[in-house]
Design a protein around this motif. Sequence first.
Motif, PDB file in Angstrom:
ATOM      1  N   ALA A  14     -45.203  11.018   8.828  1.00 51.76           N
ATOM      2  CA  ALA A  14     -44.806  10.134   9.921  1.00 51.76           C
ATOM      3  C   ALA A  14     -45.949  10.009  10.931  1.00 51.76           C
ATOM      4  CB  ALA A  14     -43.554  10.665  10.607  1.00 51.76           C
ATOM      5  N   GLY A  15     -46.170   8.780  11.379  1.00 49.39           N
ATOM      6  CA  GLY A  15     -47.269   8.506  12.281  1.00 49.39           C
ATOM      7  C   GLY A  15     -48.547   8.089  11.588  1.00 49.39           C
ATOM      8  N   GLY A  16     -48.575   8.247  10.274  1.00 44.58           N
ATOM      9  CA  GLY A  16     -49.761   7.901   9.511  1.00 44.58           C
ATOM     10  C   GLY A  16     -49.823   6.422   9.173  1.00 44.58           C
ATOM     11  N   SER A  17     -50.846   6.063   8.396  1.00 42.26           N
ATOM     12  CA  SER A  17     -51.090   4.666   8.040  1.00 42.26           C
ATOM     13  C   SER A  17     -51.328   4.510   6.546  1.00 42.26           C
ATOM     14  CB  SER A  17     -52.323   4.147   8.787  1.00 42.26           C
ATOM     15  OG  SER A  17     -52.135   4.176  10.188  1.00 42.26           O
ATOM     16  N   LEU A  18     -50.998   3.342   6.049  1.00 49.09           N
ATOM     17  CA  LEU A  18     -51.308   2.936   4.688  1.00 49.09           C
ATOM     18  C   LEU A  18     -51.652   1.458   4.698  1.00 49.09           C
ATOM     19  CD1 LEU A  18     -48.514   4.571   2.461  1.00 49.09           C
ATOM     20  CD2 LEU A  18     -50.952   5.119   2.410  1.00 49.09           C
ATOM     21  N   ARG A  19     -52.470   1.071   3.728  1.00 51.68           N
ATOM     22  CA  ARG A  19     -52.782  -0.348   3.567  1.00 51.68           C
ATOM     23  C   ARG A  19     -52.424  -0.759   2.154  1.00 51.68           C
ATOM     24  NH1 ARG A  19     -58.534  -3.446   2.998  1.00 51.68           N
ATOM     25  NH2 ARG A  19     -58.056  -5.344   4.175  1.00 51.68           N
ATOM     26  N   LEU A  20     -51.472  -1.667   2.042  1.00 56.70           N
ATOM     27  CA  LEU A  20     -51.076  -2.200   0.741  1.00 56.70           C
ATOM     28  C   LEU A  20     -51.886  -3.447   0.435  1.00 56.70           C
ATOM     29  CD1 LEU A  20     -47.182  -1.922   0.962  1.00 56.70           C
ATOM     30  CD2 LEU A  20     -48.859  -0.174   0.295  1.00 56.70           C
ATOM     31  N   SER A  21     -52.205  -3.612  -0.830  1.00 58.33           N
ATOM     32  CA  SER A  21     -52.893  -4.802  -1.293  1.00 58.33           C
ATOM     33  C   SER A  21     -52.055  -5.472  -2.371  1.00 58.33           C
ATOM     34  CB  SER A  21     -54.272  -4.458  -1.871  1.00 58.33           C
ATOM     35  OG  SER A  21     -55.102  -3.876  -0.893  1.00 58.33           O
ATOM     36  N   CYS A  22     -52.182  -6.773  -2.449  1.00 55.91           N
ATOM     37  CA  CYS A  22     -51.496  -7.545  -3.484  1.00 55.91           C
ATOM     38  C   CYS A  22     -52.506  -8.530  -4.055  1.00 55.91           C
ATOM     39  CB  CYS A  22     -50.301  -8.270  -2.901  1.00 55.91           C
ATOM     40  SG  CYS A  22     -49.479  -9.389  -4.056  1.00 55.91           S
ATOM     41  N   ALA A  23     -52.911  -8.273  -5.288  1.00 56.56           N
ATOM     42  CA  ALA A  23     -53.877  -9.142  -5.949  1.00 56.56           C
ATOM     43  C   ALA A  23     -53.141 -10.204  -6.742  1.00 56.56           C
ATOM     44  CB  ALA A  23     -54.772  -8.327  -6.872  1.00 56.56           C
ATOM     45  N   ALA A  24     -53.513 -11.435  -6.532  1.00 57.17           N
ATOM     46  CA  ALA A  24     -52.849 -12.554  -7.189  1.00 57.17           C
ATOM     47  C   ALA A  24     -53.773 -13.230  -8.180  1.00 57.17           C
ATOM     48  CB  ALA A  24     -52.383 -13.563  -6.148  1.00 57.17           C
ATOM     49  N   SER A  25     -53.208 -13.649  -9.278  1.00 54.86           N
ATOM     50  CA  SER A  25     -53.951 -14.459 -10.238  1.00 54.86           C
ATOM     51  C   SER A  25     -53.343 -15.849 -10.255  1.00 54.86           C
ATOM     52  CB  SER A  25     -53.889 -13.836 -11.631  1.00 54.86           C
ATOM     53  OG  SER A  25     -52.557 -13.800 -12.096  1.00 54.86           O
ATOM     54  N   GLY A  26     -54.155 -16.837 -10.580  1.00 55.41           N
ATOM     55  CA  GLY A  26     -53.650 -18.197 -10.566  1.00 55.41           C
ATOM     56  C   GLY A  26     -54.394 -19.037  -9.549  1.00 55.41           C
ATOM     57  N   ARG A  27     -54.781 -20.212  -9.959  1.00 56.48           N
ATOM     58  CA  ARG A  27     -55.610 -21.049  -9.106  1.00 56.48           C
ATOM     59  C   ARG A  27     -54.849 -21.622  -7.927  1.00 56.48           C
ATOM     60  NH1 ARG A  27     -58.092 -25.046 -13.455  1.00 56.48           N
ATOM     61  NH2 ARG A  27     -55.979 -24.827 -14.241  1.00 56.48           N
ATOM     62  N   THR A  28     -53.500 -21.561  -7.970  1.00 52.22           N
ATOM     63  CA  THR A  28     -52.712 -22.166  -6.900  1.00 52.22           C
ATOM     64  C   THR A  28     -52.311 -21.161  -5.830  1.00 52.22           C
ATOM     65  OG1 THR A  28     -50.676 -21.785  -8.160  1.00 52.22           O
ATOM     66  CG2 THR A  28     -51.797 -23.913  -8.435  1.00 52.22           C
ATOM     67  N   PHE A  29     -52.913 -19.970  -5.859  1.00 53.86           N
ATOM     68  CA  PHE A  29     -52.531 -18.920  -4.920  1.00 53.86           C
ATOM     69  C   PHE A  29     -52.547 -19.405  -3.489  1.00 53.86           C
ATOM     70  CE2 PHE A  29     -52.230 -14.910  -2.871  1.00 53.86           C
ATOM     71  CZ  PHE A  29     -53.218 -14.836  -1.924  1.00 53.86           C
ATOM     72  N   ARG A  30     -53.597 -20.105  -3.114  1.00 56.62           N
ATOM     73  CA  ARG A  30     -53.763 -20.456  -1.708  1.00 56.62           C
ATOM     74  C   ARG A  30     -52.749 -21.491  -1.221  1.00 56.62           C
ATOM     75  NH1 ARG A  30     -59.617 -21.947  -1.037  1.00 56.62           N
ATOM     76  NH2 ARG A  30     -59.820 -20.229  -2.491  1.00 56.62           N
ATOM     77  N   SER A  31     -51.968 -22.053  -2.120  1.00 52.90           N
ATOM     78  CA  SER A  31     -50.965 -23.026  -1.708  1.00 52.90           C
ATOM     79  C   SER A  31     -49.621 -22.373  -1.399  1.00 52.90           C
ATOM     80  CB  SER A  31     -50.787 -24.091  -2.794  1.00 52.90           C
ATOM     81  OG  SER A  31     -50.213 -23.530  -3.954  1.00 52.90           O
ATOM     82  N   TYR A  32     -49.512 -21.076  -1.624  1.00 53.20           N
ATOM     83  CA  TYR A  32     -48.243 -20.383  -1.453  1.00 53.20           C
ATOM     84  C   TYR A  32     -48.183 -19.605  -0.151  1.00 53.20           C
ATOM     85  CZ  TYR A  32     -46.751 -21.282  -6.241  1.00 53.20           C
ATOM     86  OH  TYR A  32     -46.336 -21.892  -7.387  1.00 53.20           O
ATOM     87  N   ILE A  33     -46.968 -19.547   0.392  1.00 49.34           N
ATOM     88  CA  ILE A  33     -46.650 -18.599   1.445  1.00 49.34           C
ATOM     89  C   ILE A  33     -46.525 -17.233   0.785  1.00 49.34           C
ATOM     90  CG2 ILE A  33     -45.025 -17.990   3.267  1.00 49.34           C
ATOM     91  CD1 ILE A  33     -46.405 -20.751   3.559  1.00 49.34           C
ATOM     92  N   MET A  34     -47.137 -16.241   1.372  1.00 49.93           N
ATOM     93  CA  MET A  34     -47.077 -14.890   0.822  1.00 49.93           C
ATOM     94  C   MET A  34     -46.234 -14.003   1.717  1.00 49.93           C
ATOM     95  SD  MET A  34     -48.671 -15.137  -1.965  1.00 49.93           S
ATOM     96  CE  MET A  34     -48.658 -13.400  -2.397  1.00 49.93           C
ATOM     97  N   GLY A  35     -45.394 -13.212   1.084  1.00 46.50           N
ATOM     98  CA  GLY A  35     -44.519 -12.327   1.841  1.00 46.50           C
ATOM     99  C   GLY A  35     -44.516 -10.923   1.290  1.00 46.50           C
ATOM    100  N   TRP A  36     -44.121  -9.995   2.144  1.00 41.55           N
ATOM    101  CA  TRP A  36     -43.868  -8.612   1.742  1.00 41.55           C
ATOM    102  C   TRP A  36     -42.389  -8.319   2.003  1.00 41.55           C
ATOM    103  CZ3 TRP A  36     -47.055  -5.360  -0.819  1.00 41.55           C
ATOM    104  CH2 TRP A  36     -48.430  -5.645  -0.827  1.00 41.55           C
ATOM    105  N   PHE A  37     -41.777  -7.674   1.025  1.00 38.50           N
ATOM    106  CA  PHE A  37     -40.404  -7.226   1.133  1.00 38.50           C
ATOM    107  C   PHE A  37     -40.380  -5.735   0.777  1.00 38.50           C
ATOM    108  CE2 PHE A  37     -37.896 -11.172   1.454  1.00 38.50           C
ATOM    109  CZ  PHE A  37     -38.889 -12.104   1.225  1.00 38.50           C
ATOM    110  N   ARG A  38     -39.273  -5.095   1.086  1.00 40.23           N
ATOM    111  CA  ARG A  38     -39.128  -3.693   0.698  1.00 40.23           C
ATOM    112  C   ARG A  38     -37.670  -3.428   0.333  1.00 40.23           C
ATOM    113  NH1 ARG A  38     -40.193  -0.762   6.592  1.00 40.23           N
ATOM    114  NH2 ARG A  38     -38.203  -1.382   7.591  1.00 40.23           N
ATOM    115  N   GLN A  39     -37.504  -2.394  -0.494  1.00 42.65           N
ATOM    116  CA  GLN A  39     -36.163  -2.005  -0.909  1.00 42.65           C
ATOM    117  C   GLN A  39     -36.081  -0.494  -0.960  1.00 42.65           C
ATOM    118  OE1 GLN A  39     -34.757  -3.801  -4.566  1.00 42.65           O
ATOM    119  NE2 GLN A  39     -32.642  -3.439  -3.979  1.00 42.65           N
TER     120      GLN A  39
END
Length: 122
Positions: A14-39
Amino acid sequence: QVQLVESGGGLVQAGGSLRLSCAASGRTFRSYIMGWFRQAPGKEREFVARITWSGGTTYYADSVKGRFTISRDNAKNTVYLQMNNLKPEDTAVYYCAASPLISIRAQSYDYWGQGTQVSVSS
């Protein structure tokens, strides 16, 4: 078609940090809204943050506002989630997702990664 692969999860105190990355493939990546969800176990999937295609507009769930930062690098086809001041209640599997719509509803997101586990100990 967009394929998403998350990385960067782990165990942190608790109190620490993490950095998540999400690598996308596909030429249309930049046309999408990107979101993070959790469960979390036994709970429904919940919205965490989203970012528009240009990176100019972001939106956060109240529970993470001021602690998490979403960003994207379209040149690298990657979206990030910087998580600071983590709390035990942030423990969950984190998913990145892509949507053609500006939305916080999971149903609006067409493409999903496999998820990465984030565990925060007290």
